[in-house]
Scaffold this motif. Sequence first.
Motif, PDB file in Angstrom:
ATOM      1  N   THR B   5     -15.766  20.040  -8.866  1.00 31.05           N
ATOM      2  CA  THR B   5     -17.215  19.616  -8.596  1.00 31.05           C
ATOM      3  C   THR B   5     -17.266  18.146  -8.668  1.00 31.05           C
ATOM      4  O   THR B   5     -16.407  17.460  -9.356  1.00 31.05           O
ATOM      5  CB  THR B   5     -17.965  20.054  -9.915  1.00 31.05           C
ATOM      6  OG1 THR B   5     -17.476  19.850 -11.073  1.00 31.05           O
ATOM      7  CG2 THR B   5     -17.988  21.616  -9.736  1.00 31.05           C
ATOM      8  N   GLN B   6     -18.062  17.457  -7.935  1.00 29.48           N
ATOM      9  CA  GLN B   6     -18.158  16.077  -7.718  1.00 29.48           C
ATOM     10  C   GLN B   6     -19.780  15.810  -7.721  1.00 29.48           C
ATOM     11  O   GLN B   6     -20.660  16.516  -7.422  1.00 29.48           O
ATOM     12  CB  GLN B   6     -17.792  15.774  -6.329  1.00 29.48           C
ATOM     13  CG  GLN B   6     -16.328  15.870  -6.100  1.00 29.48           C
ATOM     14  CD  GLN B   6     -15.664  15.448  -4.656  1.00 29.48           C
ATOM     15  OE1 GLN B   6     -15.394  16.065  -3.877  1.00 29.48           O
ATOM     16  NE2 GLN B   6     -15.713  13.974  -4.488  1.00 29.48           N
ATOM     17  N   PHE B   7     -19.615  14.435  -8.381  1.00 33.00           N
ATOM     18  CA  PHE B   7     -20.994  13.995  -8.676  1.00 33.00           C
ATOM     19  C   PHE B   7     -20.950  12.384  -8.535  1.00 33.00           C
ATOM     20  O   PHE B   7     -20.065  11.668  -8.997  1.00 33.00           O
ATOM     21  CB  PHE B   7     -21.393  14.128 -10.034  1.00 33.00           C
ATOM     22  CG  PHE B   7     -22.919  13.793 -10.287  1.00 33.00           C
ATOM     23  CD1 PHE B   7     -23.108  12.415 -11.082  1.00 33.00           C
ATOM     24  CD2 PHE B   7     -24.130  14.463 -10.067  1.00 33.00           C
ATOM     25  CE1 PHE B   7     -24.387  12.015 -11.233  1.00 33.00           C
ATOM     26  CE2 PHE B   7     -25.247  14.045 -10.252  1.00 33.00           C
ATOM     27  CZ  PHE B   7     -25.473  12.915 -10.734  1.00 33.00           C
ATOM     28  N   PRO B   8     -22.256  12.001  -7.913  1.00 35.16           N
ATOM     29  CA  PRO B   8     -23.274  12.493  -7.120  1.00 35.16           C
ATOM     30  C   PRO B   8     -22.640  12.991  -6.044  1.00 35.16           C
ATOM     31  O   PRO B   8     -21.753  12.555  -5.467  1.00 35.16           O
ATOM     32  CB  PRO B   8     -24.193  11.405  -7.155  1.00 35.16           C
ATOM     33  CG  PRO B   8     -23.262  10.180  -6.944  1.00 35.16           C
ATOM     34  CD  PRO B   8     -22.185  10.202  -7.631  1.00 35.16           C
ATOM     35  N   VAL B  19     -20.729   1.559  -7.764  1.00 32.82           N
ATOM     36  CA  VAL B  19     -21.099   3.054  -7.784  1.00 32.82           C
ATOM     37  C   VAL B  19     -19.760   3.623  -8.503  1.00 32.82           C
ATOM     38  O   VAL B  19     -18.594   3.296  -8.323  1.00 32.82           O
ATOM     39  CB  VAL B  19     -21.135   3.536  -6.474  1.00 32.82           C
ATOM     40  CG1 VAL B  19     -19.860   3.374  -5.516  1.00 32.82           C
ATOM     41  CG2 VAL B  19     -21.552   4.942  -6.462  1.00 32.82           C
ATOM     42  N   THR B  20     -20.145   4.714  -9.316  1.00 36.87           N
ATOM     43  CA  THR B  20     -19.004   5.467  -9.885  1.00 36.87           C
ATOM     44  C   THR B  20     -19.151   6.611  -9.480  1.00 36.87           C
ATOM     45  O   THR B  20     -20.417   7.469  -9.826  1.00 36.87           O
ATOM     46  CB  THR B  20     -19.163   5.266 -11.622  1.00 36.87           C
ATOM     47  OG1 THR B  20     -18.797   3.907 -12.137  1.00 36.87           O
ATOM     48  CG2 THR B  20     -18.195   6.184 -12.370  1.00 36.87           C
ATOM     49  N   LEU B  21     -18.094   7.478  -9.062  1.00 42.50           N
ATOM     50  CA  LEU B  21     -17.952   8.843  -8.695  1.00 42.50           C
ATOM     51  C   LEU B  21     -17.389   9.546  -9.726  1.00 42.50           C
ATOM     52  O   LEU B  21     -16.241   9.059 -10.095  1.00 42.50           O
ATOM     53  CB  LEU B  21     -17.241   8.955  -7.222  1.00 42.50           C
ATOM     54  CG  LEU B  21     -18.123   8.050  -6.123  1.00 42.50           C
ATOM     55  CD1 LEU B  21     -17.054   8.019  -4.762  1.00 42.50           C
ATOM     56  CD2 LEU B  21     -19.447   8.039  -5.822  1.00 42.50           C
ATOM     57  N   ARG B  22     -17.788  10.879  -9.630  1.00 43.01           N
ATOM     58  CA  ARG B  22     -17.163  11.639 -10.874  1.00 43.01           C
ATOM     59  C   ARG B  22     -16.637  12.879 -10.217  1.00 43.01           C
ATOM     60  O   ARG B  22     -17.188  13.297  -9.422  1.00 43.01           O
ATOM     61  CB  ARG B  22     -17.970  11.900 -12.000  1.00 43.01           C
ATOM     62  CG  ARG B  22     -17.474  12.981 -13.136  1.00 43.01           C
ATOM     63  CD  ARG B  22     -17.976  13.014 -14.062  1.00 43.01           C
ATOM     64  NE  ARG B  22     -17.603  14.590 -15.129  1.00 43.01           N
ATOM     65  CZ  ARG B  22     -17.830  14.291 -16.422  1.00 43.01           C
ATOM     66  NH1 ARG B  22     -17.926  13.202 -16.968  1.00 43.01           N
ATOM     67  NH2 ARG B  22     -17.269  15.313 -17.026  1.00 43.01           N
ATOM     68  N   GLU B 109     -16.721  19.217  -2.837  1.00 41.11           N
ATOM     69  CA  GLU B 109     -17.530  19.056  -1.594  1.00 41.11           C
ATOM     70  C   GLU B 109     -17.738  17.871  -1.012  1.00 41.11           C
ATOM     71  O   GLU B 109     -18.451  17.525  -0.053  1.00 41.11           O
ATOM     72  CB  GLU B 109     -18.981  19.710  -1.893  1.00 41.11           C
ATOM     73  CG  GLU B 109     -19.003  21.120  -2.194  1.00 41.11           C
ATOM     74  CD  GLU B 109     -18.673  22.225  -1.136  1.00 41.11           C
ATOM     75  OE1 GLU B 109     -17.968  21.816  -0.110  1.00 41.11           O
ATOM     76  OE2 GLU B 109     -19.009  23.465  -1.200  1.00 41.11           O
ATOM     77  N   GLY B 110     -17.502  16.818  -1.917  1.00 42.02           N
ATOM     78  CA  GLY B 110     -17.209  15.371  -1.377  1.00 42.02           C
ATOM     79  C   GLY B 110     -18.458  14.629  -2.009  1.00 42.02           C
ATOM     80  O   GLY B 110     -19.601  15.230  -2.258  1.00 42.02           O
TER      81      GLY B 110
END
Lengths: 117, 116
Positions: B5-8, B19-22, B109-110
């Motif tokens: 799972t990815q966010f956002p 920006v920080t992607l998790r 899902e990216g």
Amino acid sequence: KNQVEQSPQSLIILEGKNCTLQCNYTVSPFSNLRWYKQDTGRGPVSLTIMTFSENTKSNGRYTATLDADTKQSSLHITASQLSDSASYICVVSAGSMIYNQGGKLIFGQGTELSVKP
Amino acid sequence: EAGVTQFPSHSVIEKGQTVTLRCDPISGHDNLYWYRRVMGKEIKFLLHFVKESKQDESGMPNNRFLAERTGGTYSTLKVQPAELEDSGVYFCASSQEDRGSGNTIYFGEGSWLTVV
């Protein structure tokens, strides 16, 4: 330079027909070759994985072949369905499996397949 | 079982912002990877974690990108400051220990990043 090239860039076929997608690669060291299916706006989903000693591998209506001598692979789709419409990506692992580098993937640009009713 | 799972899922930021992607990998997967696709290009490898350690970060484009995986569970990818050319889709993936025959690598899902 490590490279994966796919052809054709795009393909339109009628539902129920078969098709074959091509992949040529120049990647070293070679660990394995993977085919992924990517629906629009989604992440890639694994279809097949082949090491250099494997010539063919099937997953339902998908059959992948590998010729490690000529560095070519193909993905054959049998009896296509509308849901097969997607991008099909050929991916080669460029890292040493001994050092757990199998995730260093080299991606092709993909073949955009459209299946029409 | 939950997948990667990815966010956002989507983010629009201005040039110069952070920006920080998790990414949350599949439970039990020690291997975690980051990849990205910029407009019109193929997906490219960024880096690979084994648990909390960076196994390979040869694909990181420059020092504006910082990836962490504290505790060996989820990972973050920070872009600071963001530039226009950072726009693209950032994929996270995970896999179990590789036993030599090639392990299945599962993708999220990216995270779609647009820098304006």
